[in-house]
Design a protein around this motif. Structure first.
Motif, PDB file in Angstrom:
ATOM      1  N   VAL A   1       0.865  -1.179   0.000  1.00 12.71           N
ATOM      2  CA  VAL A   1       0.000   0.000   0.000  1.00 12.71           C
ATOM      3  C   VAL A   1       0.902   1.230   0.000  1.00 12.71           C
ATOM      4  O   VAL A   1       1.667   1.458   0.940  1.00 12.71           O
ATOM      5  CB  VAL A   1      -0.938   0.015   1.220  1.00 12.71           C
TER       6      VAL A   1
ATOM      7  N   LYS B   1      -5.912  -8.705   8.623  1.00 13.58           N
ATOM      8  CA  LYS B   1      -4.646  -8.808   7.905  1.00 13.58           C
ATOM      9  C   LYS B   1      -3.468  -8.527   8.843  1.00 13.58           C
ATOM     10  O   LYS B   1      -3.573  -7.721   9.766  1.00 13.58           O
ATOM     11  CB  LYS B   1      -4.592  -7.821   6.734  1.00 13.58           C
TER      12      LYS B   1
ATOM     13  N   ILE C   1      -6.485   1.610   0.094  1.00 14.57           N
ATOM     14  CA  ILE C   1      -6.519   0.400   0.904  1.00 14.57           C
ATOM     15  C   ILE C   1      -7.954  -0.063   1.114  1.00 14.57           C
ATOM     16  O   ILE C   1      -8.224  -1.271   1.192  1.00 14.57           O
ATOM     17  CB  ILE C   1      -5.792   0.606   2.252  1.00 14.57           C
TER      18      ILE C   1
ATOM     19  N   VAL D   1      -0.603  -6.727   4.629  1.00 12.54           N
ATOM     20  CA  VAL D   1      -0.310  -5.499   3.882  1.00 12.54           C
ATOM     21  C   VAL D   1       1.010  -4.921   4.388  1.00 12.54           C
ATOM     22  O   VAL D   1       1.344  -5.038   5.568  1.00 12.54           O
ATOM     23  CB  VAL D   1      -1.423  -4.439   4.019  1.00 12.54           C
TER      24      VAL D   1
ATOM     25  N   ALA E   1      -6.618  -2.389   8.083  1.00  7.99           N
ATOM     26  CA  ALA E   1      -6.106  -3.704   7.705  1.00  7.99           C
ATOM     27  C   ALA E   1      -6.256  -4.708   8.847  1.00  7.99           C
ATOM     28  O   ALA E   1      -6.659  -5.857   8.627  1.00  7.99           O
ATOM     29  CB  ALA E   1      -4.644  -3.587   7.288  1.00  7.99           C
TER      30      ALA E   1
END
Length: 308
Positions: A9, A84, A50, A63, A79
């Motif tokens: 990102v 994530k 994102i 990420v 995230a």
């Protein structure tokens, strides 16, 4: 081994120069997507933000946030909320306190939060740490000078509040310092040079110490032309140790004893894969605290405007 599917990102210079190749060279890691307003990578799914990545993107596990630090906290929270693992480029944020909720969130979600300090993974840093552990340290000096126009061309965010200015590279030196010294250090005074048209310093001189009064000084400057300097010199009771080339070369009394090519980012991703396998986190904020204290204690001096 299950591959850790990673999306980058923020796809600026550091992502292109370091992260893409490092992921490709790391067993157990694969680059699955890119989210960036301004750039993409041929052959990979691309998203503008994102939010779009998390909503519409391919399956990913993690990420790597390479955006400017001013926006990383919100991106990391999004995230983590989506389940994530998160890698944060340095510096991990614009302030110290904003990281605590992310650490707690990662623990609650059983996901990894990795605040990276790539210079700690330079090849000579651990040999330097081991060498110093067996000696009495007399003094330390950091000389970290580079040309901002070469290393951060057109990056206006670095001069905004939270962009850190010269501390963006300077924090690399502090990350090494806090790794190799046996005791924590703290800032005792600072002189900060702010261009009249900028909100972040272009140069800084710091004085630091540890609980025993060890003298530590640091000079950071973004106005260096010609040879660039990324050096830490430590005087000890048994010789002078010099870390140069950003931690990739170690010399004792000017004789090289450790030197290797730059593989810092490969080591970062190796560590990220290792952490993500168990959902453990690695968030050391010591370098960021030193920068925050430099701003708290620093005497502000206004200098000529900076024009990129």
């Amino acid at each position: 081994m299950t591959e850790l599917r990673i999306a980058i990102v923020g796809f600026g210079k550091i992502a292109r120069d370091q992260h893409v190749g490092a992921i490709a060279a790391t067993p157990g890691a694969t680059l699955a997507a890119v989210a960036s307003r301004n750039a993409s990578l041929p052959g990979l799914p691309h998203f503008e933000s994102i939010e779009d990545l998390l909503e519409k993107g391919p399956p990913i596990d993690a990420v790597s946030l390479c955006t400017p630090p001013q926006v990383r906290r919100a991106q990391a929270a999004a995230a983590l909320a989506a389940g994530k693992h998160v890698m944060l480029e340095k510096p991990p944020g614009t302030g110290v306190a904003e990281l605590d909720p992310l650490v707690a969130m990662a623990a609650d979600m059983k996901r990894t939060l990795f605040a990276t300090w790539h210079s700690r993974y330079a090849s000579a840093v651990e040999p330097a740490r081991a060498w110093l552990a067996a000696r009495r340290i007399v003094s330390v000096h950091i000389n970290w000078k580079e040309d901002v126009r070469v290393w951060h061309p057109g990056q206006a965010w670095i001069w905004e509040p939270g962009g850190l200015g010269v501390f963006d590279p300077g924090i690399n030196a502090l990350s090494i310092l806090t790794r190799i010294l046996p005791k924590p250090v703290f800032v005792t005074s600072a002189e900060l040079a702010f261009p009249s048209n900028c909100q972040a310093p272009i140069a800084a001189d710091l004085t630091l110490s540890d609980i025993d009064g060890l003298p530590v000084t640091a000079t950071f400057d973004f106005r260096q032309t010609g040879p660039q300097s990324w050096d830490i010199v430590v005087e000890s009771d048994r010789g002078r140790m010099t870390l140069s080339r950003g931690g990739r070369r170690m010399a004792i009394d000017d004789e090289a004893v450790a030197e290797a090519p730059d593989e810092e980012y490969r080591e970062l991703y190796r560590r990220f894969v290792e952490l993500a396998a168990t959902g453990a986190s690695d968030v050391d904020l010591a370098p960021l605290r030193l920068v925050a204290d430099a701003f708290l204690l620093g005497r502000r001096n206004v200098v000529e405007p900076f024009v990129d």
